[in-house]
Design a protein around this motif. Structure first.
Motif, PDB file in Angstrom:
ATOM      1  N   UNK A 196       0.834  -1.202   0.000  1.00 53.89           N
ATOM      2  CA  UNK A 196       0.000   0.000   0.000  1.00 53.89           C
ATOM      3  C   UNK A 196       0.866   1.249   0.000  1.00 53.89           C
ATOM      4  N   UNK A 197       1.919   1.253   0.832  1.00 54.19           N
ATOM      5  CA  UNK A 197       2.820   2.394   0.881  1.00 54.19           C
ATOM      6  C   UNK A 197       3.522   2.636  -0.439  1.00 54.19           C
ATOM      7  N   UNK A 198       3.979   1.565  -1.082  1.00 52.05           N
ATOM      8  CA  UNK A 198       4.643   1.694  -2.388  1.00 52.05           C
ATOM      9  C   UNK A 198       3.662   2.249  -3.417  1.00 52.05           C
ATOM     10  N   UNK A 199       2.433   1.757  -3.399  1.00 52.38           N
ATOM     11  CA  UNK A 199       1.428   2.254  -4.357  1.00 52.38           C
ATOM     12  C   UNK A 199       1.157   3.744  -4.160  1.00 52.38           C
ATOM     13  N   UNK A 200       1.101   4.163  -2.897  1.00 49.97           N
ATOM     14  CA  UNK A 200       0.881   5.593  -2.634  1.00 49.97           C
ATOM     15  C   UNK A 200       2.036   6.430  -3.168  1.00 49.97           C
TER      16      UNK A 200
END
Length: 410
Positions: A196-200
């Motif tokens: 999720x952090x990478x996608x953000x």
């Protein structure tokens, strides 16, 4: 938002007998453990003092091979006053630190002078007291000697002079490489939050965006979740600046840059480690070809993994495959590692030419295939996997293809 579960009886019922089997094989009567992650692994006590005040030991546990002897736990008085201990049986020993815990109902006891730090000498007195109470006067004691600076190791050695001392690194490596179901649950959750952090961060990508802005976007992404205490690490690289940047930087993106995201979130002490790569605009023919080689080899490695396969064979096959596909000078020390509670991020075993390990069911491994090129940048695909009885289960699910980001302006 619900929190991930803490380590409980089901975990201890898995790891404690496993540790004692290895202790029997190595003729070790007791383990004296001082590292924060080892204490946590065997007791679920996440001692703030032990995690933060390294390298000086701030807590000790003694795990005995004889399961009729309760685990000895040596904590400072401040933490012991309110720590909930999940072990069904244990003996607790305490020592003073600079923090005093008042008992308003007791107005008669004398006040004692408080030290200004965590006094190792007082801690070692409690170690002697714990061994004495356990009736353990001779035998072989295992210590993780690499976790202690020489001064502290010598102090431990002097206190334990009546015992034979041996190193525990090999034992702990083998105990921890197979995960309990609860550990797998926590690592799966850590992988989900990391993605999720990478996608953000990828959503933030555009021309003229700084490294600091990408780090901030990643951090915002992971902190939506209440059980992600922190990011263990986040190596976000822009173009040719592919060496790890520890502090947020003002380096900015431009058209054609490769951006590598190699990140890992911690959930209840268990850390993820996975990576993906994006590019601003369409890739050049050279970058597209490089990425295809890395992707083909990475997917082939994932297909090859199964219980019983030696990690050294997987490594050799990976190197040979990449070179045959066109990167004739490709070189690498390992293609991945285990992960878990270790604060060193990468845990034994490693997928390397020197590895003595084979894949086993319920290992959790991070399989990585990186490329770093001068004038090109970094390409990296890294997946977290669980070894099953027949192959693998993916714990990371973001696409492995190169993420092409169209800039808002050119």
């Amino acid at each position: 938002m619900p929190l991930s579960p803490p380590l409980t009886t089901s975990h201890f019922n898995f790891v404690l007998p496993r540790a004692r089997r290895y202790m029997a094989q190595m003729n070790i009567n007791a383990l004296v453990l001082t590292k924060a992650e080892d204490i946590y692994y065997f007791t679920a006590i996440a001692s703030f003092f032990s995690y933060q005040f390294k390298p000086s030991p701030s807590s000790i546990i003694i795990l005995y091979r004889d399961d009729s002897i309760p685990t000895s736990i040596i904590l400072n008085e401040f933490e012991a006053a309110s720590t909930q201990i999940a072990l069904p049986t244990y003996d607790l020993f305490t020592f003073p630190v600079w923090v005093d815990v008042d008992d308003p109902s007791d107005l008669t006891s004398e006040l004692s002078e408080r030290p200004i730090d965590a006094p190792i000498e007082l801690m070692l007195k409690q170690l002697q007291k714990a061994l004495s109470k356990a009736g353990f006067s001779t035998g072989v004691i295992g210590i993780d000697s690499q976790s202690l600076v020489k001064t502290h190791y010598d102090l431990f050695h002097s206190v334990l002079e009546n015992y034979q001392i041996t190193d525990t690194k090999l034992l702990l490596n083998h105990v921890r490489m197979i995960k309990s179901e609860l550990e797998i649950q926590l690592l799966t959750r850590a992988a989900q939050i990391t993605e999720t952090g990478i996608n953000e961060a990828i959503n933030k990508l555009d021309v003229n965006v700084s490294h600091a802005e990408l780090v901030n976007a990643y951090q915002k992404g992971i902190h939506q979740f209440h059980d992600s205490q922190n990011s263990r690490f986040h190596i976000i690289s822009i173009a040719e600046h592919f060496s790890p940047i520890y502090h947020p930087s003002g380096i900015k993106t431009k058209m054609g840059d490769l951006i590598k995201f190699d990140c890992g979130v911690e959930v209840r002490g268990y850390g993820a480690d996975l990576a993906r790569t994006a590019i601003l605009g369409e890739p050049t023919k050279q970058i597209a070809n490089l990425y295809d080689i890395i992707l083909q080899s990475h997917l082939a490695m994932l297909d090859e993994i199964k219980p019983g396969l030696s990690m050294s064979k997987l490594f050799k096959d990976g190197i040979e495959r990449i070179r045959k596909l066109g990167l004739k000078r490709y070189n690498r020390g390992h293609f991945g590692h285990s992960t878990g509670v270790s604060l060193a991020l990468e845990e034994y075993p490693f997928i390397s030419e020197q590895s003595d390990a084979c894949f086993e069911s319920n290992m959790v491994m991070c399989v990585e295939t990186p490329y770093y090129g001068k004038g090109i940048g970094a390409i990296m695909i890294e997946d977290m996997i669980r070894i099953t009885s027949t192959g693998i289960e993916l714990l990371s699910h973001n696409p492995r293809t190169l993420t092409i980001v169209t800039p808002s302006t050119t």
